[in-house]
Design an enzyme around this catalytic site. Structure first.
Site, PDB file in Angstrom:
ATOM      1  N   ASP A  90       9.687   2.939   1.556  1.00 27.13           N
ATOM      2  CA  ASP A  90       8.516   3.752   1.895  1.00 27.13           C
ATOM      3  C   ASP A  90       8.319   3.684   3.409  1.00 27.13           C
ATOM      4  O   ASP A  90       7.732   2.733   3.936  1.00 27.13           O
ATOM      5  CB  ASP A  90       7.272   3.242   1.150  1.00 27.13           C
ATOM      6  N   LYS A  95       3.202  11.521   6.648  1.00 24.22           N
ATOM      7  CA  LYS A  95       2.433  11.390   7.879  1.00 24.22           C
ATOM      8  C   LYS A  95       3.016  12.187   9.046  1.00 24.22           C
ATOM      9  O   LYS A  95       2.779  13.379   9.156  1.00 24.22           O
ATOM     10  CB  LYS A  95       2.248   9.905   8.223  1.00 24.22           C
ATOM     11  N   PHE A 122       0.867  -1.189   0.000  1.00 25.56           N
ATOM     12  CA  PHE A 122       0.000   0.000   0.000  1.00 25.56           C
ATOM     13  C   PHE A 122       0.896   1.229   0.000  1.00 25.56           C
ATOM     14  O   PHE A 122       1.633   1.482   0.961  1.00 25.56           O
ATOM     15  CB  PHE A 122      -0.946   0.054   1.206  1.00 25.56           C
TER      16      PHE A 122
END
Ligand SMILES: Cc1ncc(COP(=O)(O)O)c(C=O)c1O
Length: 434
Positions: free
Chosen positions: A256, A285, A171
């Site tokens: 990531d 984030k 994801f």
């Protein structure tokens, strides 16, 4: 729903003034009820999420308060975007100070916050250069463009042939290029045609990854821990093997770390935990301190330096407000105590959750203060458990049917964390007794 708790030990360094939560909750209550607010969203908001029926009005540290004044321990922390807790005084102060000066200049001009921010971030990562963006997906897109440009301009890959290896179950976001290499039918159905140039291999299998490399391979893009897949932690030797293989084949290793990085797993980067340094870090984030969207690609000059003026950018990327908050985040991480806290509290969380195996829990995967908990599907769905937890004042999120994940802010108190696991234990006991 009944609020679970009204008392928490206040750590003044990690919590905002308590009046903030109360005032906002009262303002929310005075206007629309929770039911009305949920109905407003149902009528006018695209149905792209299925939230729990909790309407948050304010937050403070690891706790949020809903429009009726009920308090919940936030055990999701906005998918790790709120690693430092809601309203952290240092981050709020950095944002406030910048709000009064200048918030947006665009990259058509310089601003006095961006240089210090990227210098500090590059230093934190041990790299040379930063591409500042906003959302995580933008950082991923930037990493893909960088890898392709590096492949053509430095490695000498045939124009138009660059290929990137990704993992099953990945994801990385929601843009059309990123979903092009997703294997989740919900993410992809009816959104084609898809972007070519990606090969998927099983996650955690270094031999399969090496077998997929050919002369057109420019990069391997992986999550060091697969968060959305359910906190899937690869074998300990996987990332070191990926590093060795990518180096040997002259392929970039893009990590990531958007969800795994910035303290969550007890280190600045999850790659640190396994002694690996990728070519590019993708960050997002928590980099925005839970206040503004801030993402970045961080790497060395030989890769990031391939981009020229006009080839990439973002109106908001590197804006002074984002840079001021992001810089404060970097300062906090540079001190190292939040990472240590994640390690210590993570050990506590793992011990408590492991004790639930066989008592409604099938498996537990923990990395720092981040847990994936597989609920016995015969007992209940992950969604059902999350709803029952919310009734008891704990906010968590399900994924893939029967898994729930816990990712409380790193400033959570040990006693609050223990209390959250008590609530999970009580939910499971109740379900077993039905
Ligand atoms: C590993 C990873 N990469 C990228 C993203 C996308 O980030 P954003 O939602 O900010 O675009 C996410 C979001 O959950 C993620 O977990």
């Amino acid at each position: 729903m009944s609020a679970a708790r009204t008392d928490t030990a206040m750590d003044l360094d990690t919590r905002a003034p308590s009046s903030r939560a109360t005032r906002s909750a009262e303002e929310g209550r005075a206007t629309r009820s929770a039911g009305e607010l949920i109905a407003d969203e149902g009528a006018h908001l695209a149905h792209t999420y299925h939230p729990l029926p909790v309407v948050v009005a304010s937050g403070e540290g690891a706790w949020v308060t809903d429009v009726d004044g009920r308090r919940y321990l936030d055990c999701l922390a906005a998918y790790s975007a709120v690693n430092f807790g809601h309203g952290h005084p240092r981050l709020v102060a950095a944002a406030r100070e910048q709000l009064d000066r200048v918030t947006l200049t665009s990259r058509a001009f310089h601003n006095d916050r961006l240089g210090p921010f990227v210098t500090a971030l590059a230093d934190l990562a041990g790299k040379d250069m930063v591409v500042p963006m906003n959302t995580g997906a933008e950082a991923v897109e930037t990493g893909i463009k960088l890898a392709r440009a590096w492949g053509y301009r430095v490695k000498g890959v045939t124009p138009g042939r660059a290929n990137i290896i990704v993992a099953d179950g990945n994801f990385h976001g929601r843009t059309t290029t990123i979903i092009s290499f997703s294997d989740d039918p919900v993410a992809t159905a009816d959104f084609g045609p898809f972007t070519p140039g990606f090969t998927r291999v099983p996650y955690g299998d270094a031999a399969a990854l090496e077998a997929a490399i050919d002369e057109n391979t420019v990069a391997v893009l992986i999550e060091p821990i697969q968060g959305e897949a359910g906190i899937l932690i690869p074998p300990a030797d996987y990332l070191p093997a990926v590093r060795e293989i990518t180096t040997r084949h002259r392929v970039l290793f893009i990590a990531d770390e958007i969800q795994a990085g910035l303290g969550r797993t007890g280190a600045t980067f999850q790659c640190d935990n396994v002694g690996v340094v990728p070519d590019l870090y993708l960050l997002g984030k928590a980099l925005g301190g839970g206040i503004v969207p801030v993402s970045a690609v961080v790497g060395d000059r030989d890769v990031v330096g391939v981009l020229n003026p006009g080839e990439h950018g973002s109106t908001f990327g590197g804006n002074p407000l984002a840079a001021a908050v992001g810089h404060e985040v970097v300062r906090m991480l540079a001190a190292g105590d939040l990472q240590q806290r994640a390690r210590e509290l993570g050990a506590l969380l793992e011990r408590r959750l492991t004790a639930l195996i066989g008592r409604g829990v099938v498996a537990v995967r923990c990395a720092g203060l981040w847990a994936g908990i597989d609920i016995d599907p015969a007992l209940a769905s992950g969604r059902h458990v999350c709803e029952a937890l919310a009734e008891r004042g704990v906010l968590a999120k399900d994924t893939h049917g029967s898994t729930i994940r816990l990712a409380p802010p790193l400033v959570v108190e040990a006693s609050d964390l223990e209390w959250a696991v008590d609530q999970l234990e009580a939910v499971l006991t109740e379900l077993a007794g039905r």
